[in-house]
Design a protein around this motif. Structure first.
Motif, PDB file in Angstrom:
ATOM      1  N   SER A  27      51.913  96.630  47.966  1.00  0.00           N
ATOM      2  CA  SER A  27      51.309  97.743  48.401  1.00  0.00           C
ATOM      3  C   SER A  27      52.193  98.289  49.602  1.00  0.00           C
ATOM      4  O   SER A  27      53.072  98.023  49.871  1.00  0.00           O
ATOM      5  CB  SER A  27      49.737  97.434  48.751  1.00  0.00           C
ATOM      6  OG  SER A  27      49.071  98.956  48.863  1.00  0.00           O
ATOM      7  N   TYR A  28      51.513  99.588  49.928  1.00  0.00           N
ATOM      8  CA  TYR A  28      52.060 100.346  51.038  1.00  0.00           C
ATOM      9  C   TYR A  28      51.603  99.616  52.285  1.00  0.00           C
ATOM     10  O   TYR A  28      50.554  98.745  52.268  1.00  0.00           O
ATOM     11  CB  TYR A  28      51.841 101.725  51.006  1.00  0.00           C
ATOM     12  CG  TYR A  28      50.421 102.273  51.071  1.00  0.00           C
ATOM     13  CD1 TYR A  28      49.628 102.332  52.155  1.00  0.00           C
ATOM     14  CD2 TYR A  28      49.761 102.375  49.636  1.00  0.00           C
ATOM     15  CE1 TYR A  28      48.238 102.741  51.879  1.00  0.00           C
ATOM     16  CE2 TYR A  28      48.434 102.597  49.569  1.00  0.00           C
ATOM     17  CZ  TYR A  28      47.887 102.776  50.808  1.00  0.00           C
ATOM     18  OH  TYR A  28      46.481 103.214  50.397  1.00  0.00           O
ATOM     19  N   THR A  29      52.316 100.122  53.500  1.00  0.00           N
ATOM     20  CA  THR A  29      51.971  99.301  54.873  1.00  0.00           C
ATOM     21  C   THR A  29      50.647  99.818  55.310  1.00  0.00           C
ATOM     22  O   THR A  29      50.102 100.723  55.288  1.00  0.00           O
ATOM     23  CB  THR A  29      52.944  99.619  55.951  1.00  0.00           C
ATOM     24  OG1 THR A  29      52.917 100.999  56.256  1.00  0.00           O
ATOM     25  CG2 THR A  29      54.414  99.177  55.222  1.00  0.00           C
ATOM     26  N   GLY A  30      49.862  98.825  56.002  1.00  0.00           N
ATOM     27  CA  GLY A  30      48.780  98.889  56.739  1.00  0.00           C
ATOM     28  C   GLY A  30      48.868 100.015  57.800  1.00  0.00           C
ATOM     29  O   GLY A  30      47.969 100.798  58.029  1.00  0.00           O
ATOM     30  N   LEU A  76      49.436 103.185  43.649  1.00  0.00           N
ATOM     31  CA  LEU A  76      48.842 102.567  44.861  1.00  0.00           C
ATOM     32  C   LEU A  76      48.813 103.834  46.015  1.00  0.00           C
ATOM     33  O   LEU A  76      47.666 104.136  46.595  1.00  0.00           O
ATOM     34  CB  LEU A  76      49.369 101.395  45.488  1.00  0.00           C
ATOM     35  CG  LEU A  76      49.287 100.260  44.573  1.00  0.00           C
ATOM     36  CD1 LEU A  76      50.260  99.086  45.155  1.00  0.00           C
ATOM     37  CD2 LEU A  76      48.006  99.843  44.523  1.00  0.00           C
ATOM     38  N   LEU A  77      49.745 104.501  46.077  1.00  0.00           N
ATOM     39  CA  LEU A  77      50.291 105.448  47.043  1.00  0.00           C
ATOM     40  C   LEU A  77      49.449 106.839  46.597  1.00  0.00           C
ATOM     41  O   LEU A  77      48.916 107.840  47.621  1.00  0.00           O
ATOM     42  CB  LEU A  77      51.680 105.468  47.677  1.00  0.00           C
ATOM     43  CG  LEU A  77      51.749 106.543  48.781  1.00  0.00           C
ATOM     44  CD1 LEU A  77      50.855 106.134  49.753  1.00  0.00           C
ATOM     45  CD2 LEU A  77      53.322 106.185  49.203  1.00  0.00           C
ATOM     46  N   ASN A 132      56.952 102.755  57.799  1.00  0.00           N
ATOM     47  CA  ASN A 132      57.426 101.526  58.018  1.00  0.00           C
ATOM     48  C   ASN A 132      57.222 100.927  59.526  1.00  0.00           C
ATOM     49  O   ASN A 132      57.520 101.729  60.526  1.00  0.00           O
ATOM     50  CB  ASN A 132      58.814 101.553  57.742  1.00  0.00           C
ATOM     51  CG  ASN A 132      59.693 100.284  57.614  1.00  0.00           C
ATOM     52  OD1 ASN A 132      59.402  99.386  58.515  1.00  0.00           O
ATOM     53  ND2 ASN A 132      60.402  99.951  56.716  1.00  0.00           N
ATOM     54  N   PRO A 133      56.794  99.733  59.745  1.00  0.00           N
ATOM     55  CA  PRO A 133      56.530  99.332  61.044  1.00  0.00           C
ATOM     56  C   PRO A 133      57.955  99.060  61.956  1.00  0.00           C
ATOM     57  O   PRO A 133      57.916  98.974  63.313  1.00  0.00           O
ATOM     58  CB  PRO A 133      56.017  97.847  60.895  1.00  0.00           C
ATOM     59  CG  PRO A 133      55.670  97.850  59.525  1.00  0.00           C
ATOM     60  CD  PRO A 133      56.545  98.916  58.664  1.00  0.00           C
ATOM     61  N   ALA A 172      56.602 108.060  52.809  1.00  0.00           N
ATOM     62  CA  ALA A 172      57.369 106.943  52.180  1.00  0.00           C
ATOM     63  C   ALA A 172      56.805 105.507  53.102  1.00  0.00           C
ATOM     64  O   ALA A 172      56.439 105.534  54.182  1.00  0.00           O
ATOM     65  CB  ALA A 172      58.919 107.010  52.743  1.00  0.00           C
ATOM     66  N   SER A 173      56.979 104.371  52.054  1.00  0.00           N
ATOM     67  CA  SER A 173      56.752 103.295  52.807  1.00  0.00           C
ATOM     68  C   SER A 173      57.654 102.193  51.833  1.00  0.00           C
ATOM     69  O   SER A 173      57.841 102.213  50.902  1.00  0.00           O
ATOM     70  CB  SER A 173      55.106 103.058  52.379  1.00  0.00           C
ATOM     71  OG  SER A 173      54.680 101.718  52.909  1.00  0.00           O
TER      72      SER A 173
END
Length: 169
Positions: free
Chosen positions: A76-79, A117-118, A9-10, A69-70
């Motif tokens: 989708s999941y994060t960059g 996706l993950l 997570n950003p 975890a995202s």
């Protein structure tokens, strides 16, 4: 058994991190041994050769069980998480690691994201993913109510797989 979490997570100290911690506590009864909140690695995650990123990769690759975890971003999941996962060698970067894809979202529309996706990325890196990924509502991430039934069904499978010895390098 060494247990790690990777949070993509950003936002530092995010609900995603809280959910990953909660899942590990439910699975093992203890906090994780290794915590990688990728945002804390800073710009080193955007290239190769950063000592902090290399140490984080080594710590995660050395774990027996890792929760990745995202939050759900653009379905989708994060960059940010992708940049970190790109640091692992394809095929064997996570060999011997049992991985759990965990994603959070606002509603049920992306409930298949962890598996679609993950999980394929984790498997591409050599991880074993013997259980379906877990998708949780970010509004209740701290309590992670979705995990109760999931852990009852899959917890034993994950812990048994994670206890298997890794192949010698």
């Amino acid at each position: 058994m060494t247990v790690a979490i990777v949070v993509g997570n950003p936002k530092p100290a995010s609900r995603t991190a809280g959910a990953a911690h909660a899942l590990v506590r439910r699975l093992t009864g203890s906090p994780p041994d290794v915590v990688v909140d990728v945002v804390d690695l800073g710009p080193g995650v955007l290239g190769w050769g950063d000592a902090g990123v290399e140490a984080a990769v080594k710590a995660v690759a050395g774990a027996d069980l890792v929760v990745v975890a995202s939050p759900t971003y653009k379905a989708s999941y994060t960059g940010l998480l992708k940049c970190f996962l790109d640091q692992f060698a394809t095929g064997d970067g996570l060999r011997g690691v049992t991985a759990v894809p965990l994603m959070l979202g606002a509603g049920p529309a992306h409930a298949m994201a962890p598996d679609l996706l993950l999980k394929p990325v984790l498997v591409e890196l050599g991880a074993t993913c013997p259980a379906p990924g877990l998708y949780a509502r970010d509004a209740t991430a701290a309590e992670l109510p979705e995990a109760e039934a999931w852990v009852q069904v899959w917890g034993h499978v994950l812990l048994t797989t994670a206890h298997l010895r890794k192949e010698p390098s």
